[in-house]
Design an enzyme around this catalytic site. Structure first.
Site, PDB file in Angstrom:
ATOM      1  CE  LYS A 203       1.049   6.016  -5.648  1.00  0.00           C
ATOM      2  NZ  LYS A 203       0.773   4.630  -6.242  1.00  0.00           N
TER       3      LYS A 203
ATOM      4  CB  SER B 147       0.204   2.865  -2.723  1.00  0.00           C
ATOM      5  OG  SER B 147       0.705   2.818  -4.131  1.00  0.00           O
TER       6      SER B 147
ATOM      7  CB  SER C  29      -0.804   1.008  -6.167  1.00  0.00           C
ATOM      8  OG  SER C  29      -0.298   0.455  -4.950  1.00  0.00           O
TER       9      SER C  29
END
Length: 446
Positions: A78, A152, A176
């Protein structure tokens, strides 16, 4: 010829350790798949093609290759965690384009275990929202590209669901990991507080954000979680009957839950009951103030992360979110609201081993330029589809998303499993049981 893209991390690592395939061959095949498919999925901000092949050769040359748990396994990271030699943009044009000098501790642990970082995945700006889009692209659900992958950790989830990598490293401050996993048919676990090193942004959203894995199988999830935590999450020698509470009501007042998600919970509950567990309806005593508490922490976390960035280079929704949060930062830092929530919910978990809920309230929003839309429109869209995740960041307790059932479009549906602190292994065991009782497809491509 054996195809390695779409195979599990456990299968790949075993083949590399036994020298049935080289790390370079595995990584090259995944890079080819990324080049072919990611243009329509939008999973990656940066693909490290040349560096990944070089690092694959370095893994192959390691003397301890036969003992590496993730030998030659391609992983995605990420884009809010440092990867040595790469800029960490956090989904924003306002962040510096400066290469990181060192890996984040979780990335370093993955590399030490033999994994190869093939790229950095797309996130919404500062990882604020439950949809993933911004200046670096839009991450789409590989099962239904008209819909967002979620957020996210949306780029990571899209990458794993499309078979671009078998594993992705993400994090979860208000859902997320669980939101995109639920959208994309993956299994994930937000670990309890301090099980995995955090170090996310400027203060881990007051200790609510945790790093964790995205995978297609519980075996892979257990494998990666063990590497990240530097700990063993062993399977129990025998399954014991558990007390499982089934809750269908949204934690946020006034948010309805759509039928596919309630049906998924009923399917999972029925399967677990037939397997011998004690399953009954029981709603946690969520306070009416939960929505306000979640909003204050959510916005305050963004205010801290946005400090020092040029407001003119932030999207309008991010600027407003941070401005709202600045008025709450001091109160949130005390932790008093979180302590009250834990005290209220702890007795429920003395009566029940596991809480089973819908993972989401409805299917994800349409994929599109949500970063160009107003703050309130984003808040309402996020709250309407993902009300079940924030309580467990506020408490700091472990929570999973597990695929169960399908939506009318054919995309995956999912349930959430929650446990008291220290029950990661127990939750993994329940997820493993669900995988046997209600099997799910591994990737959108097969």
């Amino acid at each position: 010829m054996t195809s390695w893209a779409g195979r599990s991390a456990a299968e790949i690592a075993a083949a590399v350790r036994e020298k049935r395939v080289t790390p370079r061959e595995v990584v090259a095949e995944h890079l080819e798949r990324i080049e072919r498919l990611d243009g329509r999925i939008g999973a990656f901000r940066k693909v490290r093609a040349g560096a990944a092949l070089t690092e694959a050769d370095e893994v192959a040359a390691r003397a301890e290759l036969a003992g590496l748990p993730l030998a030659g396994v391609p992983v995605a990271v990420k884009d809010n965690l440092a990867v040595r030699g790469e800029a960490c943009r956090n989904g924003s044009a306002a962040t510096p384009d400066t290469p990181a000098a060192e890996d984040h501790v979780t990335v370093a642990r993955l590399r030490a275990a033999g994994a190869v970082v093939v790229g950095l995945t797309n996130v919404p700006e500062l990882c604020v929202f439950g949809t993933t889009e911004g200046p670096y692209g839009i991450a789409r659900n590989p099962w239904d590209p008209s819909r967002t992958a979620g957020g996210s950790s949306g780029g990571g989830a899209a990458a794993v669901a499309a078979g671009l990598v078998p594993l992705a490293l993400g994090n979860d401050g208000m859902g997320s990991l669980r939101i995109p996993a639920a959208n994309c048919g993956l299994v994930t676990l937000k670990p309890g507080h301090a099980v995995v090193p955090a170090g996310i942004g400027h203060g881990d959203w007051f200790g609510m954000a945790e790093n964790g894995p995205l995978a297609t199988t519980v075996e892979d999830l257990r494998l990666m979680l063990g590497v990240l935590a530097d700990a063993e999450f062993e399977r129990p020698e025998e399954r014991r009957p558990l007390s499982i509470a089934v809750a269908l009501r949204s934690p946020l007042a006034g948010v309805p839950v759509s039928r596919p998600y309630t049906n998924a919970v009923r399917e999972a509950a029925g399967a677990l009951a037939r397997s011998g567990h004690r399953v009954r309806r029981a709603e946690p005593p969520y306070p009416l103030s939960l929505g306000v508490t979640a909003l204050r922490h959510w916005t305050a976390g963004t205010a801290v992360d946005a400090a020092g960035l040029d407001p003119a280079r932030l999207a309008r929704r991010t600027r407003v979110h941070a401005a709202v949060g600045r008025r709450f930062t001091r109160a949130v830092r005390t932790g008093a609201a979180r302590d009250r929530l834990r005290a209220r919910l702890t007795p429920f978990f003395t009566e029940h081993d596991v809480l089973l809920t819908p993972a989401l309230a409805r299917r994800s929003p349409q994929a599109g330029p949500w970063h160009e839309r107003g703050w309130l429109r984003n808040i309402l869209a996020n709250s309407a589809y993902s009300p079940f995740t924030p309580p467990w960041n506020l408490t700091g307790w472990p929570a999973m998303s597990v695929p169960v059932g399908t939506l009318p479009s054919g995309a995956p549906c999912a349930v959430q499993l929650v446990g008291r602190p220290g029950t990661e292994s127990l939750l993994l065991g329940v997820a493993e049981e669900l995988a046997e009782l209600v099997p799910w497809r591994r990737t959108a491509g097969g």
